[in-house]
Motif scaffolding. Sequence first.
Motif, PDB file in Angstrom:
ATOM      1  N   LYS A  17      -3.778   1.342  -3.255  1.00  0.00           N
ATOM      2  CA  LYS A  17      -4.521   0.919  -2.082  1.00  0.00           C
ATOM      3  C   LYS A  17      -4.934  -0.544  -2.241  1.00  0.00           C
ATOM      4  CE  LYS A  17      -6.525   5.562  -1.900  1.00  0.00           C
ATOM      5  NZ  LYS A  17      -7.792   6.346  -1.896  1.00  0.00           N
ATOM      6  N   ARG A  33      -4.490   9.909  -8.657  1.00  0.00           N
ATOM      7  CA  ARG A  33      -3.505   8.861  -8.339  1.00  0.00           C
ATOM      8  C   ARG A  33      -2.967   8.173  -9.588  1.00  0.00           C
ATOM      9  NH1 ARG A  33      -5.037   4.400  -5.544  1.00  0.00           N
ATOM     10  NH2 ARG A  33      -7.174   4.434  -6.353  1.00  0.00           N
ATOM     11  N   ASN A  72       0.293   5.755  -5.144  1.00  0.00           N
ATOM     12  CA  ASN A  72      -0.486   5.675  -3.901  1.00  0.00           C
ATOM     13  C   ASN A  72      -1.513   4.544  -3.980  1.00  0.00           C
ATOM     14  OD1 ASN A  72      -1.400   6.340  -1.334  1.00  0.00           O
ATOM     15  ND2 ASN A  72      -2.777   7.943  -2.074  1.00  0.00           N
ATOM     16  N   PRO A 106       0.838  -1.211   0.000  1.00  0.00           N
ATOM     17  CA  PRO A 106       0.000   0.000   0.000  1.00  0.00           C
ATOM     18  C   PRO A 106       0.864   1.248   0.000  1.00  0.00           C
ATOM     19  CG  PRO A 106      -0.878  -1.603   1.524  1.00  0.00           C
ATOM     20  CD  PRO A 106       0.447  -2.155   1.063  1.00  0.00           C
TER      21      PRO A 106
END
Length: 126
Positions: free
Chosen positions: A87, A67, A85, A14
Amino acid sequence: QLQLVESGGGLVQPGGSLRLSCAASGFRLDYHAIGWFRQVPGKEREGLSCISSTDGSTYYADSVKGRFTISEDNAKNTVYLQMNNLKPEDTALYYCVAGPGLTVATMCGGMKYDYWGLGTQVTVSS
């Protein structure tokens, strides 16, 4: 033979980054819209980002806006998706699509395309 081949997926923590590539063969990406979709088993496919070779317009889904960045290298007949970034919820099979004469809204919003690749797996996990 028309073909789209994705690469660049993998396992990332992450907050990390990956760059996906989509190489087209058998046709030129000029005058096409090209995009990136993702699919999670049991969920509907999602149009993430699309770009028009005709006018350079782009589309980003709200889930990736800010992102992810889509870009195109006409000389290499390749489209990229820079993903930052990342996730855990970004974990999915990512595949690229293309369609002649489509707008980015039709492709990403309307989920319409003519060619697609087999995809590359992205897993975001610690």
